[in-house]
Design a protein around this motif. Structure first.
Motif, short mmCIF file in Angstrom:
data_model
loop_
_atom_site.label_atom_id
_atom_site.label_comp_id
_atom_site.label_asym_id
_atom_site.label_seq_id
_atom_site.Cartn_x
_atom_site.Cartn_y
_atom_site.Cartn_z
N VAL A 1 65.89 30.46 61.12
CA VAL A 1 66.87 31.03 62.05
C VAL A 1 66.26 31.12 63.44
CG1 VAL A 1 68.20 33.10 62.63
CG2 VAL A 1 68.09 32.31 60.25
N ARG A 2 65.02 31.58 63.52
CA ARG A 2 64.36 31.67 64.83
C ARG A 2 64.32 30.30 65.51
NH1 ARG A 2 59.04 35.55 63.81
NH2 ARG A 2 60.08 37.09 62.46
N ILE A 3 64.05 29.26 64.72
CA ILE A 3 63.94 27.92 65.29
C ILE A 3 65.26 27.51 65.92
CG2 ILE A 3 63.67 25.48 64.70
CD1 ILE A 3 61.70 26.44 62.48
N TYR A 4 66.35 27.61 65.16
CA TYR A 4 67.65 27.15 65.67
C TYR A 4 68.18 28.06 66.77
CZ TYR A 4 68.28 23.18 62.61
OH TYR A 4 68.16 21.96 62.01
N VAL A 5 67.89 29.34 66.70
CA VAL A 5 68.29 30.25 67.77
C VAL A 5 67.55 29.89 69.06
CG1 VAL A 5 68.13 32.63 68.59
CG2 VAL A 5 69.02 32.16 66.31
N THR B 1 57.35 25.51 54.59
CA THR B 1 57.65 24.08 54.66
C THR B 1 59.06 23.93 55.18
OG1 THR B 1 58.32 24.14 52.35
CG2 THR B 1 56.10 23.39 52.81
N THR B 2 59.21 23.84 56.48
CA THR B 2 60.54 23.71 57.07
C THR B 2 60.76 22.33 57.63
OG1 THR B 2 59.72 24.59 59.13
CG2 THR B 2 60.78 26.14 57.66
N GLY B 3 60.66 21.32 56.81
CA GLY B 3 60.98 19.98 57.26
C GLY B 3 59.85 19.00 57.06
N LEU B 4 59.86 17.93 57.84
CA LEU B 4 58.92 16.83 57.65
C LEU B 4 57.88 16.74 58.77
CD1 LEU B 4 61.39 14.06 56.53
CD2 LEU B 4 59.88 15.41 55.10
N TRP B 5 57.67 17.82 59.48
CA TRP B 5 56.73 17.76 60.58
C TRP B 5 55.33 18.03 60.07
CZ3 TRP B 5 57.16 20.93 65.71
CH2 TRP B 5 56.86 20.08 66.79
N THR C 1 69.58 19.11 58.78
CA THR C 1 68.86 20.33 59.08
C THR C 1 67.36 20.07 58.89
OG1 THR C 1 68.42 22.61 58.38
CG2 THR C 1 69.25 21.12 56.71
N ILE C 2 66.53 20.85 59.54
CA ILE C 2 65.09 20.67 59.43
C ILE C 2 64.56 21.08 58.06
CG2 ILE C 2 64.66 20.89 61.89
CD1 ILE C 2 63.78 23.77 61.38
N THR C 3 65.37 21.73 57.25
CA THR C 3 64.91 22.16 55.92
C THR C 3 65.34 21.22 54.81
OG1 THR C 3 66.85 23.58 55.61
CG2 THR C 3 64.91 24.58 56.61
N ASP C 4 65.95 20.09 55.17
CA ASP C 4 66.41 19.14 54.15
C ASP C 4 65.74 17.79 54.41
OD1 ASP C 4 67.71 17.47 52.40
OD2 ASP C 4 69.71 18.25 52.82
N ASN C 5 64.86 17.39 53.50
CA ASN C 5 64.16 16.13 53.70
C ASN C 5 65.09 14.92 53.62
OD1 ASN C 5 61.89 17.63 53.91
ND2 ASN C 5 60.81 16.72 52.20
N HIS C 6 66.19 15.04 52.92
CA HIS C 6 67.11 13.92 52.77
C HIS C 6 67.94 13.71 54.04
CE1 HIS C 6 66.02 13.56 48.60
NE2 HIS C 6 66.37 14.80 48.35
N ARG C 7 68.30 14.79 54.69
CA ARG C 7 69.05 14.71 55.94
C ARG C 7 68.31 15.52 57.00
NH1 ARG C 7 72.40 14.25 51.95
NH2 ARG C 7 74.04 12.67 52.01
N TYR C 8 67.10 15.11 57.24
CA TYR C 8 66.24 15.85 58.16
C TYR C 8 66.72 15.67 59.60
CZ TYR C 8 62.07 17.29 60.69
OH TYR C 8 61.20 17.91 61.54
N LEU D 1 73.39 26.35 60.64
CA LEU D 1 72.57 26.68 61.81
C LEU D 1 72.54 25.51 62.79
CD1 LEU D 1 69.51 28.48 60.17
CD2 LEU D 1 71.24 29.52 61.64
N SER D 2 72.41 24.32 62.24
CA SER D 2 72.45 23.13 63.09
C SER D 2 73.79 23.03 63.80
CB SER D 2 72.20 21.88 62.23
OG SER D 2 72.23 20.72 63.02
N ALA D 3 74.88 23.33 63.08
CA ALA D 3 76.21 23.28 63.69
C ALA D 3 76.31 24.25 64.86
CB ALA D 3 77.27 23.60 62.64
N MET D 4 75.77 25.45 64.69
CA MET D 4 75.80 26.42 65.79
C MET D 4 75.08 25.85 67.01
SD MET D 4 73.93 30.17 66.01
CE MET D 4 72.31 29.38 65.98
N TYR D 5 73.93 25.26 66.79
CA TYR D 5 73.13 24.70 67.88
C TYR D 5 73.89 23.60 68.61
CZ TYR D 5 69.60 21.38 69.68
OH TYR D 5 68.90 20.48 70.44
N HIS D 6 74.52 22.69 67.88
CA HIS D 6 75.21 21.57 68.52
C HIS D 6 76.52 21.99 69.18
CE1 HIS D 6 72.57 18.31 67.23
NE2 HIS D 6 72.45 18.95 66.09
N LEU D 7 77.20 22.96 68.61
CA LEU D 7 78.52 23.35 69.11
C LEU D 7 78.44 24.34 70.28
CD1 LEU D 7 80.36 23.80 65.70
CD2 LEU D 7 80.79 21.98 67.37
#
Length: 525
Positions: free
Chosen positions: A388-392, A425-429, A279-286, A361-367
């Motif tokens: 939520v807005r981002i993934y929607v 701070t929503t990720g590493l961008w 997910t974009i909010t997790d730096n470990h699994r960005y 949220l990522s799962a919703m986007y991919h599925l």
């Protein structure tokens, strides 16, 4: 595939039950997709594409590509010949040896070096690079069965280096007797280098007879690839057990090979699969939304769809976002996933990095693959939580919901009722409170229309645009890939005050021009 509907709790249960059976749309496994993609690229008129294809096939080590790779060692490009040689040194067989020996006379020195390295690896022989005659004599002196027997004899040598060379060569020159010899040799072997080479050879010629040994080597990634090639119920159960193991990282090897054998039972670890989306909010699994879905993410999507739980996951996520969750409808193995989502459904900007839990949220986007979802997603573009807005927005773009673009652009352009001291701070961008608007620009680019292109070009060069919006607009234009955008991208590459944005614009220009060259070369061909 049954379409997702706006249904109540009873309809949800019925839909889930109906999807637990065999689906009519069986997704192609990612391994086969990648092999097919790389094989198609071998015919590209551009050497860059052919090089990409050869390197991809070398990584996948699939022997079915040997004939195609053999044709590439006659390529006029020295780079192509060199890389084809490296690839044959990963997935070639006895069929490749004569061609490689002949290539010892190649005019390019670095190609000859790679040819010699491949021959030594594939044959367990150590003749000099500048001595093709010795290689030819060795190859012609005995038949393949005699060579296999001699290599197997090397397994009994007291010199560990001789044993390692023999194990490595059996992967390429092994025949009918190799599996039994390997399994006999493997008993009691604890050294990791030897075990890995045994597994690589078994991936090539192993059968169900090798499964007990493979199951005992679950800590080594090579065992998963061997199981994926052999397939069968025993391999599936072993891979599922590996996936459920206590690993702090995603088991790419396991996920890809479970998908490869088309497992329909991965729902028993569905929470872990969703977690591995990132997910974009997790730096470990960005999750890098500037790139296409990774092979791991695509394989996870296939596994969840085959399990019949894709619609359930989407529905549960949407209910959370709509504030209509029904606790009784959440299966036990998804409760932790949904609880994690709830932690991030806070008003405004997400501020706790490194531990993001928005994987649902990522799962919703991919599925998501059903346009019928669009009416439910549209209002969520104004959700109180920006992640939520981002993934929607990304999901709407994936579904090609053109009606969402005006709302996305409106949100990109609108200001804030507070000052710069509040940020998210929503990720590493690029850091800053405007970052989520940059993600929306990516979504506009994913829509891929002329209207989207013109809007992004305007944002990319607008001095009043936030840097995140300019960056997202440039990457969005890269998604669209229109030659008409080159003048704007050239301006950004020259004038933008942010170095990373200038570099991204230059990358986009190169991508667009490469695509143009490929089209023109194809027409000429």
């Amino acid at each position: 595939m049954e379409r997702v509907r706006l249904f109540c709790a009873v309809c949800l249960i019925m839909a889930v039950m109906s999807r637990n059976g065999i689906t009519s749309d069986e997704p192609t496994d990612v391994f086969s997709q990648e092999i097919g993609r790389f094989r198609a690229l071998l015919s590209s008129p551009l050497p860059e594409r052919r090089l990409e294809a050869i390197q991809g096939l070398a990584y996948l080590k699939d022997p079915s590509c040997e004939d195609a790779l053999l044709r590439m060692i006659a390529d006029p490009s020295a780079d192509i010949r060199r890389e084809a040689t490296i690839a044959l040194g990963q997935c070639g067989s006895a069929k490749s040896i004569p061609a490689l020996i002949a290539l010892l006379n190649d005019p390019a020195w670095d190609t000859r070096v790679q040819v010699h390295d491949a021959l030594c690896r594939m044959t367990a022989q150590t003749f000099a690079m500048d001595d093709p005659t010795s290689w030819e004599k060795w190859w012609q002196d005995s038949d393949p069965a005699a060579k296999e027997k001699a290599i197997i004899a090397g397994l009994a040598n007291q010199d560990v280096q001789v044993r390692l060379r023999s194990l490595r060569a059996l992967r390429f020159l092994g025949g009918r007797g190799t599996e039994d010899a390997l399994l006999s040799f493997a008993k009691g072997r604890g050294a990791v280098p030897e075990r890995k080479l045994i597994l690589l050879a078994l991936e090539r010629m192993g059968t169900e007879k090798a499964m007990p040994y493979l199951v005992g080597q679950q800590g080594l990634t090579e065992s998963a690839w061997a199981m994926g090639r052999i397939g069968g119920p025993e391999a599936e159960q072993a891979l599922l057990k590996m996936m459920e193991g206590n690993y702090p990282w995603e088991r790419v090897d396991v996920v890809i090979n479970l998908d490869r054998i088309k497992s329909k039972a991965a729902d028993r670890a569905i929470g872990r699969l969703i977690y591995w989306y990132g997910t974009i909010t997790d730096n470990h699994r960005y999750e890098d939304l500037t790139l296409p879905p990774t092979p791991t993410q695509r394989a996870i999507t296939n596994l969840i769809r085959r399990s019949g739980k894709a619609d359930l996951v989407i529905e549960l996520v949407l209910r959370e976002l709509e504030g209509k969750a029904v606790e009784a409808d959440i299966p036990e193995n998804l409760k932790q996933t949904i609880e994690g989502l709830r932690k991030e459904l806070k008003p405004g900007f997400y501020a706790k990095i490194h531990e993001g839990t928005a994987q649902a949220l990522s799962a919703m986007y991919h599925l998501a693959d059903d346009p019928a979802l669009v009416p439910r997603l549209m209002p969520l573009l104004k959700h109180q939580t920006v992640v939520v807005r981002i993934y929607v927005a990304m999901t709407l773009a994936k579904l090609k919901a053109q009606e969402a673009m005006p709302m996305m652009l409106e949100q990109i352009r609108e200001g804030y009722p507070f000052g710069d001291h509040k940020h998210m701070t929503t990720g590493l961008w690029v850091h800053g409170k405007h970052r989520w608007k940059g993600f929306l620009a990516l979504a506009v680019g994913r829509l891929g229309t002329e209207e989207a292109r013109k809007a992004l070009e305007e944002l990319a060069v607008d001095p009043k645009s936030y840097r995140d919006v300019r960056l997202g607009s440039v990457i969005g234009l890269r998604f669209i890939g229109s030659p008409a955008s080159i003048p704007v991208l050239e301006r950004v590459a020259k004038e933008d005050i942010v170095c990373f944005i200038r570099e991204s614009a230059q990358d986009a220009i190169e991508d667009v021009r490469l695509a143009q060259r490929e089209i023109e070369a194809g027409k000429a061909k």
